[in-house]
Design a protein around this motif. Structure first.
Motif, PDB file in Angstrom:
ATOM      1  N   LYS A 104       0.862  -1.186   0.000  1.00  0.00           N
ATOM      2  CA  LYS A 104       0.000   0.000   0.000  1.00  0.00           C
ATOM      3  C   LYS A 104       0.895   1.231   0.000  1.00  0.00           C
ATOM      4  O   LYS A 104       1.571   1.525   0.991  1.00  0.00           O
ATOM      5  CB  LYS A 104      -0.888  -0.006   1.250  1.00  0.00           C
ATOM      6  N   ALA A 105       0.918   1.932  -1.142  1.00  0.00           N
ATOM      7  CA  ALA A 105       1.843   3.066  -1.285  1.00  0.00           C
ATOM      8  C   ALA A 105       1.235   4.365  -0.759  1.00  0.00           C
ATOM      9  O   ALA A 105       1.955   5.246  -0.285  1.00  0.00           O
ATOM     10  CB  ALA A 105       2.238   3.239  -2.752  1.00  0.00           C
ATOM     11  N   VAL A 106      -0.081   4.484  -0.873  1.00  0.00           N
ATOM     12  CA  VAL A 106      -0.768   5.713  -0.460  1.00  0.00           C
ATOM     13  C   VAL A 106      -2.028   5.300   0.283  1.00  0.00           C
ATOM     14  O   VAL A 106      -2.729   4.373  -0.133  1.00  0.00           O
ATOM     15  CB  VAL A 106      -1.141   6.572  -1.696  1.00  0.00           C
ATOM     16  N   GLU A 107      -2.312   6.010   1.389  1.00  0.00           N
ATOM     17  CA  GLU A 107      -3.437   5.600   2.231  1.00  0.00           C
ATOM     18  C   GLU A 107      -4.349   6.773   2.574  1.00  0.00           C
ATOM     19  O   GLU A 107      -3.886   7.841   2.975  1.00  0.00           O
ATOM     20  CB  GLU A 107      -2.888   5.014   3.533  1.00  0.00           C
ATOM     21  N   GLY A 108      -5.639   6.536   2.397  1.00  0.00           N
ATOM     22  CA  GLY A 108      -6.657   7.417   2.989  1.00  0.00           C
ATOM     23  C   GLY A 108      -6.655   8.855   2.503  1.00  0.00           C
ATOM     24  O   GLY A 108      -6.893   9.760   3.295  1.00  0.00           O
ATOM     25  N   VAL A 109      -6.405   9.072   1.220  1.00  0.00           N
ATOM     26  CA  VAL A 109      -6.373  10.458   0.747  1.00  0.00           C
ATOM     27  C   VAL A 109      -7.768  10.934   0.348  1.00  0.00           C
ATOM     28  O   VAL A 109      -8.459  10.287  -0.432  1.00  0.00           O
ATOM     29  CB  VAL A 109      -5.421  10.625  -0.464  1.00  0.00           C
ATOM     30  N   SER A 110      -8.174  12.053   0.918  1.00  0.00           N
ATOM     31  CA  SER A 110      -9.394  12.739   0.506  1.00  0.00           C
ATOM     32  C   SER A 110      -9.014  14.174   0.201  1.00  0.00           C
ATOM     33  O   SER A 110      -8.297  14.810   0.987  1.00  0.00           O
ATOM     34  CB  SER A 110     -10.443  12.728   1.612  1.00  0.00           C
ATOM     35  N   MET A 111      -9.450  14.675  -0.924  1.00  0.00           N
ATOM     36  CA  MET A 111      -9.187  16.090  -1.235  1.00  0.00           C
ATOM     37  C   MET A 111     -10.132  16.568  -2.319  1.00  0.00           C
ATOM     38  O   MET A 111     -10.686  15.764  -3.070  1.00  0.00           O
ATOM     39  CB  MET A 111      -7.740  16.318  -1.683  1.00  0.00           C
ATOM     40  N   THR A 112     -10.310  17.883  -2.398  1.00  0.00           N
ATOM     41  CA  THR A 112     -11.052  18.461  -3.508  1.00  0.00           C
ATOM     42  C   THR A 112     -10.167  19.489  -4.201  1.00  0.00           C
ATOM     43  O   THR A 112      -9.294  20.093  -3.584  1.00  0.00           O
ATOM     44  CB  THR A 112     -12.338  19.166  -3.039  1.00  0.00           C
ATOM     45  N   VAL A 113     -10.391  19.612  -5.505  1.00  0.00           N
ATOM     46  CA  VAL A 113      -9.652  20.577  -6.313  1.00  0.00           C
ATOM     47  C   VAL A 113     -10.672  21.391  -7.096  1.00  0.00           C
ATOM     48  O   VAL A 113     -11.558  20.833  -7.740  1.00  0.00           O
ATOM     49  CB  VAL A 113      -8.691  19.848  -7.276  1.00  0.00           C
ATOM     50  N   GLU A 114     -10.544  22.711  -6.993  1.00  0.00           N
ATOM     51  CA  GLU A 114     -11.498  23.576  -7.678  1.00  0.00           C
ATOM     52  C   GLU A 114     -11.086  23.814  -9.122  1.00  0.00           C
ATOM     53  O   GLU A 114      -9.907  23.801  -9.443  1.00  0.00           O
ATOM     54  CB  GLU A 114     -11.603  24.913  -6.933  1.00  0.00           C
ATOM     55  N   PRO A 115     -12.093  24.048  -9.988  1.00  0.00           N
ATOM     56  CA  PRO A 115     -11.756  24.318 -11.388  1.00  0.00           C
ATOM     57  C   PRO A 115     -10.926  25.587 -11.535  1.00  0.00           C
ATOM     58  O   PRO A 115     -11.011  26.494 -10.709  1.00  0.00           O
ATOM     59  CB  PRO A 115     -13.127  24.482 -12.066  1.00  0.00           C
ATOM     60  N   ARG A 116     -10.136  25.643 -12.585  1.00  0.00           N
ATOM     61  CA  ARG A 116      -9.323  26.826 -12.899  1.00  0.00           C
ATOM     62  C   ARG A 116      -8.459  27.260 -11.724  1.00  0.00           C
ATOM     63  O   ARG A 116      -8.426  28.427 -11.351  1.00  0.00           O
ATOM     64  CB  ARG A 116     -10.207  27.978 -13.345  1.00  0.00           C
ATOM     65  N   SER A 117      -7.810  26.264 -11.124  1.00  0.00           N
ATOM     66  CA  SER A 117      -6.883  26.572 -10.044  1.00  0.00           C
ATOM     67  C   SER A 117      -5.630  25.741 -10.266  1.00  0.00           C
ATOM     68  O   SER A 117      -5.636  24.811 -11.058  1.00  0.00           O
ATOM     69  CB  SER A 117      -7.510  26.215  -8.691  1.00  0.00           C
ATOM     70  N   VAL A 118      -4.562  26.118  -9.565  1.00  0.00           N
ATOM     71  CA  VAL A 118      -3.346  25.314  -9.579  1.00  0.00           C
ATOM     72  C   VAL A 118      -3.143  24.743  -8.184  1.00  0.00           C
ATOM     73  O   VAL A 118      -3.136  25.485  -7.198  1.00  0.00           O
ATOM     74  CB  VAL A 118      -2.107  26.145  -9.982  1.00  0.00           C
ATOM     75  N   THR A 119      -3.008  23.430  -8.111  1.00  0.00           N
ATOM     76  CA  THR A 119      -2.742  22.760  -6.842  1.00  0.00           C
ATOM     77  C   THR A 119      -1.350  22.154  -6.904  1.00  0.00           C
ATOM     78  O   THR A 119      -1.024  21.471  -7.877  1.00  0.00           O
ATOM     79  CB  THR A 119      -3.769  21.637  -6.605  1.00  0.00           C
ATOM     80  N   ALA A 120      -0.536  22.416  -5.898  1.00  0.00           N
ATOM     81  CA  ALA A 120       0.806  21.830  -5.846  1.00  0.00           C
ATOM     82  C   ALA A 120       0.807  20.680  -4.858  1.00  0.00           C
ATOM     83  O   ALA A 120       0.223  20.782  -3.777  1.00  0.00           O
ATOM     84  CB  ALA A 120       1.824  22.881  -5.427  1.00  0.00           C
ATOM     85  N   PHE A 121       1.460  19.572  -5.232  1.00  0.00           N
ATOM     86  CA  PHE A 121       1.719  18.464  -4.313  1.00  0.00           C
ATOM     87  C   PHE A 121       3.184  18.546  -3.911  1.00  0.00           C
ATOM     88  O   PHE A 121       4.067  18.541  -4.779  1.00  0.00           O
ATOM     89  CB  PHE A 121       1.505  17.104  -4.983  1.00  0.00           C
TER      90      PHE A 121
END
Ligand SMILES: Nc1ncnc2c1ncn2[C@@H]1O[C@H](COP(=O)(O)OP(=O)(O)OP(=O)(O)O)[C@@H](O)[C@H]1O
Ligand SMILES: [Mg+2]
Length: 258
Positions: free
Chosen positions: A18-35
């Motif tokens: 299991k490489a990634v666990e339990g991620v919840s997120m929202t991303v709005e249109p016309r935006s830039v999200t950085a990880f």
């Protein structure tokens, strides 16, 4: 505000791992999200679940839900190829088709979709190259191979190729890590323009870059090696960099990590 991307409780596996666990997120249109987050915490793995690229890896498996507007991307009747058209991707190393001309690189996806008219293809090539801020540099050599461009130009060519099929979302995995500072700024300017039309998610190890280009920042981290990566917190970029909630975030962004 309507959410373009809405992820709930996502787990991502490579076989039994299991490489990634339990991620919840929202991303709005016309935006830039950085990880952001340390190496191995699952940024690329999670990013690839947003256009169903993860499952092309043998053993690649996803649990949880990813909504793109009203569509559940992992519903049984969804065609992953269509998802990848709607959610485009630009990779760390520019990967133009090396022997293909600049023009053909840009319209390769449209050709696959069955567009044949030379006029239509030429129009899309010009529009996409303009959109990627590359047109003026290549307009006199559209028939020359894509591999003959500089690294920064190749990366913009890949962005032109990605936007030629008119995606709604653009995923970028460290798109500037192989580029010099000038090409990096050119890509960052471009991201700023593209967000007027697209929703952009970018993975970066460059904190200044995240601060410059993104509206929201998501910090991922690993509790320890071998454990799954988790989303620690996500907030407005200014908040993450100036006043994060979690100590782990503060340690990471101030370079006190590890
Ligand atoms: N194809 C694969 N098969 C098995 N495990 C993988 C595969 N790709 C990645 N992993 C593992 O999944 C975890 C997350 O890796 P991932 O590449 O998503 O991290 P990352 O945050 O993008 O790191 P980096 O900042 O170094 O790019 C790591 O433990 C990695 O070893
Ligand atoms: Mg990565």
């Amino acid at each position: 505000m309507a959410k373009r991307i809405d992820v709930s409780d996502l787990n991502v596996y490579y076989g039994d791992f299991k490489a990634v666990e339990g991620v919840s997120m929202t991303v709005e249109p016309r935006s830039v999200t950085a990880f952001i987050g340390p190496s191995g915490c699952g940024k690329s793995t999670f990013l690839r679940t947003l256009n169903r690229m993860h499952e092309v890896i043998p053993g690649g498996r996803v649990e949880g839900k990813v909504m793109l507007d009203d569509q559940d991307l992992y519903a049984a009747d969804v065609d992953p190829v269509g998802v990848r058209r709607t959610v485009g991707m630009v990779f760390q190393r520019p990967n133009p088709f090396p022997t293909m001309s600049i023009r053909d690189n840009v319209v390769a996806g449209l050709r696959l979709n069955g567009v044949k008219s030379k006029k239509a293809l030429d129009e899309v090539a010009e529009k996409s190259l303009r959109g990627a801020n590359l047109w003026n540099e290549v307009k006199d050599r559209l028939d020359k191979p894509g591999a003959g461009l500089s690294g920064g130009q190749q990366q913009r060519l890949c962005i032109a190729r990605a936007i030629a099929v008119e995606p709604q979302v653009l995923l970028m995995d460290e798109p500037c890590s192989a580029l010099d500072p000038i090409s990096t700024l050119a890509i960052e300017d471009l991201i700023n323009q593209l967000k007027e039309t697209y929703t952009i998610v970018i993975v970066t190890h460059n904190m200044q870059q995240a601060a410059r280009v993104s509206d929201r920042t998501a910090f991922f981290n690993l509790a320890e090696t071998g454990k799954p990566g988790r989303l620690i917190e996500m907030d407005d970029t200014a908040t993450i960099f100036n006043n994060p909630n979690e100590k782990a975030t503060e340690d990471y962004i101030s370079g006190r990590f590890g």
